[in-house]
Scaffold this motif. Sequence first.
Motif, PDB file in Angstrom:
ATOM      1  N   UNK A   1      -4.612   5.337   4.206  1.00 42.77           N
ATOM      2  CA  UNK A   1      -4.763   3.995   3.624  1.00 42.77           C
ATOM      3  C   UNK A   1      -4.558   2.909   4.676  1.00 42.77           C
ATOM      4  N   UNK A   2      -3.466   3.006   5.412  1.00 40.72           N
ATOM      5  CA  UNK A   2      -3.163   1.987   6.420  1.00 40.72           C
ATOM      6  C   UNK A   2      -4.194   2.027   7.543  1.00 40.72           C
ATOM      7  N   UNK A   3      -4.575   3.222   7.983  1.00 41.66           N
ATOM      8  CA  UNK A   3      -5.576   3.336   9.039  1.00 41.66           C
ATOM      9  C   UNK A   3      -6.913   2.763   8.624  1.00 41.66           C
TER      10      UNK A   3
ATOM     11  N   UNK B   1      -4.856  14.505  -3.005  1.00 39.95           N
ATOM     12  CA  UNK B   1      -3.553  14.294  -2.383  1.00 39.95           C
ATOM     13  C   UNK B   1      -2.387  14.633  -3.309  1.00 39.95           C
ATOM     14  N   UNK B   2      -2.653  15.317  -4.420  1.00 40.29           N
ATOM     15  CA  UNK B   2      -1.604  15.696  -5.365  1.00 40.29           C
ATOM     16  C   UNK B   2      -1.561  17.215  -5.488  1.00 40.29           C
TER      17      UNK B   2
ATOM     18  N   UNK C   1       0.825  -1.214   0.000  1.00 40.83           N
ATOM     19  CA  UNK C   1       0.000   0.000   0.000  1.00 40.83           C
ATOM     20  C   UNK C   1       0.853   1.256   0.000  1.00 40.83           C
ATOM     21  N   UNK C   2       1.992   1.231   0.676  1.00 40.90           N
ATOM     22  CA  UNK C   2       2.841   2.415   0.727  1.00 40.90           C
ATOM     23  C   UNK C   2       3.455   2.749  -0.633  1.00 40.90           C
ATOM     24  N   UNK C   3       3.486   1.796  -1.538  1.00 40.85           N
ATOM     25  CA  UNK C   3       4.007   2.044  -2.878  1.00 40.85           C
ATOM     26  C   UNK C   3       2.969   2.710  -3.774  1.00 40.85           C
ATOM     27  N   UNK C   4       1.694   2.688  -3.371  1.00 37.08           N
ATOM     28  CA  UNK C   4       0.658   3.331  -4.166  1.00 37.08           C
ATOM     29  C   UNK C   4       0.843   4.841  -4.129  1.00 37.08           C
TER      30      UNK C   4
ATOM     31  N   UNK D   1       2.144  11.559   2.543  1.00 28.46           N
ATOM     32  CA  UNK D   1       2.231  10.946   3.868  1.00 28.46           C
ATOM     33  C   UNK D   1       0.840  10.795   4.477  1.00 28.46           C
ATOM     34  N   UNK D   2       0.005  11.818   4.318  1.00 27.26           N
ATOM     35  CA  UNK D   2      -1.379  11.732   4.793  1.00 27.26           C
ATOM     36  C   UNK D   2      -2.132  10.627   4.061  1.00 27.26           C
TER      37      UNK D   2
END
Length: 83
Positions: free
Chosen positions: A68-70, A49-50, A38-41, A62-63
């Motif tokens: 995503x993880x949360x 977010x862009x 997911x962190x690679x997305x 970072x947000x």
Amino acid sequence: RSESAWARGAAVLKDVAPQALNVFGVFLLTMTIFPGVMLAWTPGDNSFFHSTDVEKTKKLRLLFQTLLIGTFQVFDVVGRAWA
């Protein structure tokens, strides 16, 4: 029955051990591999977010990763509790 509770419990554990190992493996793989994937997305160009500002984009990314993880963790717990 003269069989003790410990002997019956051991027999049950012996029967469920292969499937319990499978479940453990699935959880281990899911919790170690998926967050890293997911962190690679990256957010798309039209995403909230862009940004054209590089520093702002780093903060927004970072947000994005944190959300995503949360979200994954919350719905993972909800899904397991609901099942």
